[in-house]
Design an enzyme around this catalytic site. Structure first.
Site, PDB file in Angstrom:
ATOM      1  N   HIS A  14       0.849  -1.208   0.000  1.00 52.72           N
ATOM      2  CA  HIS A  14       0.000   0.000   0.000  1.00 52.72           C
ATOM      3  C   HIS A  14       0.886   1.260   0.000  1.00 52.72           C
ATOM      4  O   HIS A  14       0.615   2.215  -0.735  1.00 52.72           O
ATOM      5  CB  HIS A  14      -0.863   0.058   1.261  1.00 52.72           C
ATOM      6  CG  HIS A  14      -1.896  -1.027   1.374  1.00 52.72           C
ATOM      7  ND1 HIS A  14      -2.060  -1.781   2.505  1.00 52.72           N
ATOM      8  CD2 HIS A  14      -2.831  -1.459   0.497  1.00 52.72           C
ATOM      9  CE1 HIS A  14      -3.060  -2.643   2.321  1.00 52.72           C
ATOM     10  NE2 HIS A  14      -3.539  -2.480   1.110  1.00 52.72           N
ATOM     11  N   LYS A  29     -17.100  -6.999   6.483  1.00 49.61           N
ATOM     12  CA  LYS A  29     -15.852  -7.601   6.962  1.00 49.61           C
ATOM     13  C   LYS A  29     -15.687  -7.271   8.441  1.00 49.61           C
ATOM     14  O   LYS A  29     -16.110  -6.203   8.882  1.00 49.61           O
ATOM     15  CB  LYS A  29     -14.651  -7.006   6.222  1.00 49.61           C
ATOM     16  CG  LYS A  29     -14.420  -7.562   4.839  1.00 49.61           C
ATOM     17  CD  LYS A  29     -13.115  -7.003   4.275  1.00 49.61           C
ATOM     18  CE  LYS A  29     -12.878  -7.405   2.840  1.00 49.61           C
ATOM     19  NZ  LYS A  29     -11.690  -6.733   2.275  1.00 49.61           N
ATOM     20  N   ARG A  54      -1.768  -6.181  -8.301  1.00 53.45           N
ATOM     21  CA  ARG A  54      -0.619  -7.044  -7.975  1.00 53.45           C
ATOM     22  C   ARG A  54      -0.391  -8.102  -9.041  1.00 53.45           C
ATOM     23  O   ARG A  54       0.725  -8.397  -9.408  1.00 53.45           O
ATOM     24  CB  ARG A  54      -0.851  -7.741  -6.632  1.00 53.45           C
ATOM     25  CG  ARG A  54      -0.713  -6.807  -5.458  1.00 53.45           C
ATOM     26  CD  ARG A  54      -1.249  -7.430  -4.217  1.00 53.45           C
ATOM     27  NE  ARG A  54      -2.673  -7.691  -4.386  1.00 53.45           N
ATOM     28  CZ  ARG A  54      -3.494  -8.054  -3.415  1.00 53.45           C
ATOM     29  NH1 ARG A  54      -3.028  -8.214  -2.201  1.00 53.45           N
ATOM     30  NH2 ARG A  54      -4.767  -8.261  -3.624  1.00 53.45           N
ATOM     31  N   SER A  87      -2.844  -7.564   3.055  1.00 50.91           N
ATOM     32  CA  SER A  87      -3.098  -7.443   4.494  1.00 50.91           C
ATOM     33  C   SER A  87      -3.437  -8.810   5.081  1.00 50.91           C
ATOM     34  O   SER A  87      -3.045  -9.121   6.209  1.00 50.91           O
ATOM     35  CB  SER A  87      -4.259  -6.476   4.747  1.00 50.91           C
ATOM     36  OG  SER A  87      -3.929  -5.195   4.292  1.00 50.91           O
TER      37      SER A  87
HETATM   38  O1  PNS Z   1      -8.629  -3.065   0.348  1.00 52.22           O
HETATM   39  P1  PNS Z   1      -9.904  -3.619  -0.241  1.00 52.22           P
HETATM   40  O2  PNS Z   1     -10.691  -4.374   0.814  1.00 52.22           O
HETATM   41  O3  PNS Z   1      -9.658  -4.435  -1.473  1.00 52.22           O
HETATM   42  O4  PNS Z   1     -10.784  -2.342  -0.687  1.00 52.22           O
HETATM   43  C1  PNS Z   1     -12.043  -2.507  -1.287  1.00 52.22           C
HETATM   44  C2  PNS Z   1     -12.746  -1.148  -1.444  1.00 52.22           C
HETATM   45  C3  PNS Z   1     -12.857  -0.438  -0.122  1.00 52.22           C
HETATM   46  C4  PNS Z   1     -11.970  -0.288  -2.400  1.00 52.22           C
HETATM   47  C5  PNS Z   1     -14.152  -1.448  -2.040  1.00 52.22           C
HETATM   48  O5  PNS Z   1     -14.791  -2.421  -1.244  1.00 52.22           O
HETATM   49  C6  PNS Z   1     -15.030  -0.223  -2.117  1.00 52.22           C
HETATM   50  O6  PNS Z   1     -14.886   0.585  -3.000  1.00 52.22           O
HETATM   51  N1  PNS Z   1     -15.958  -0.089  -1.135  1.00 52.22           N
HETATM   52  C7  PNS Z   1     -16.892   1.010  -1.046  1.00 52.22           C
HETATM   53  C8  PNS Z   1     -18.310   0.576  -1.368  1.00 52.22           C
HETATM   54  C9  PNS Z   1     -18.573   0.670  -2.853  1.00 52.22           C
HETATM   55  O7  PNS Z   1     -18.429   1.698  -3.470  1.00 52.22           O
HETATM   56  N2  PNS Z   1     -18.933  -0.485  -3.435  1.00 52.22           N
HETATM   57  C10 PNS Z   1     -19.217  -0.614  -4.831  1.00 52.22           C
HETATM   58  C11 PNS Z   1     -17.975  -0.887  -5.619  1.00 52.22           C
HETATM   59  S1  PNS Z   1     -18.326  -1.000  -7.314  1.00 52.22           S
END
Ligand code: PNS
Length: 158
Positions: free
Chosen positions: A17, A41, A90, A128
């Site tokens: 990150h 989560k 990644r 993570s």
């Molecule tokens: O580190 P992560 O868990 O891969 O991050 C995922 C994240 C937070 C980027 C994704 O879950 C997100 O954008 N969440 C916000 C809710 C949202 O907008 N959902 C629709 C996505 S199309």
């Protein structure tokens, strides 16, 4: 002013990150690192703890702001006038899910572009979840997370 947003769970922030934060903050005028409140989560660290860990490891970067957001990323990007969403890629395995999210976010907020940044080779295996598993089993976290937060992560996993 070009503002980008780098969203994620950051539970906890890893060197992968941090690599994306450093490289993308060098491209944009401002980078908002946005810690999601993901209700589906159960995080190891609270949102406040995750923010503090990121703030500590990015204290030398002037143009970043570390925040939390709840709800849709597309809405939050609009609210903050961020025209770019930065995502780290990644491996090919990340692509399908990220591609779907990029298209969905574009659909929800056509003014925002998703920019995929290739993770540096050293961190292509890092996540993570891997950090949490290694730490919980007493493995060495050196090189995986920033040194200044390593002890805190170890303590939490004890
Ligand atoms: O580190 P992560 O868990 O891969 O991050 C995922 C994240 C937070 C980027 C994704 O879950 C997100 O954008 N969440 C916000 C809710 C949202 O907008 N959902 C629709 C996505 S199309």
């Amino acid at each position: 002013m070009k503002t980008a947003i780098y969203p994620g769970s950051f539970d906890p922030v890893t060197n992968g990150h941090l690599d994306i934060i450093k490289r993308s903050s060098a491209i944009f005028d401002k980078l908002i690192v946005a810690v999601s409140v993901n209700r589906s989560k159960t995080p190891l660290f609270t949102v406040q703890e995750r923010i503090e860990l990121i703030q500590r490891v990015t204290k030398d970067i002037q143009n970043i702001e570390v925040v939390t957001f709840d709800g849709l990323l597309a809405d939050y990007a609009k609210q903050r006038e961020a025209s770019v969403i930065v995502k780290g890629l990644r491996a090919v395995t990340d692509f399908e899910y990220e591609f779907q999210m990029a298209l969905m976010n574009k659909n929800l907020n056509p003014e925002t572009e998703t920019l995929f940044m290739a993770t540096s080779q050293n961190y292509s295996f890092l996540s993570s979840s891997v950090v949490k598993e290694i730490g919980a089993l007493g493995g060495n976290l050196e090189g995986l997370v920033p040194n200044e937060i390593m002890n805190e992560i170890k303590m939490k996993l004890k």
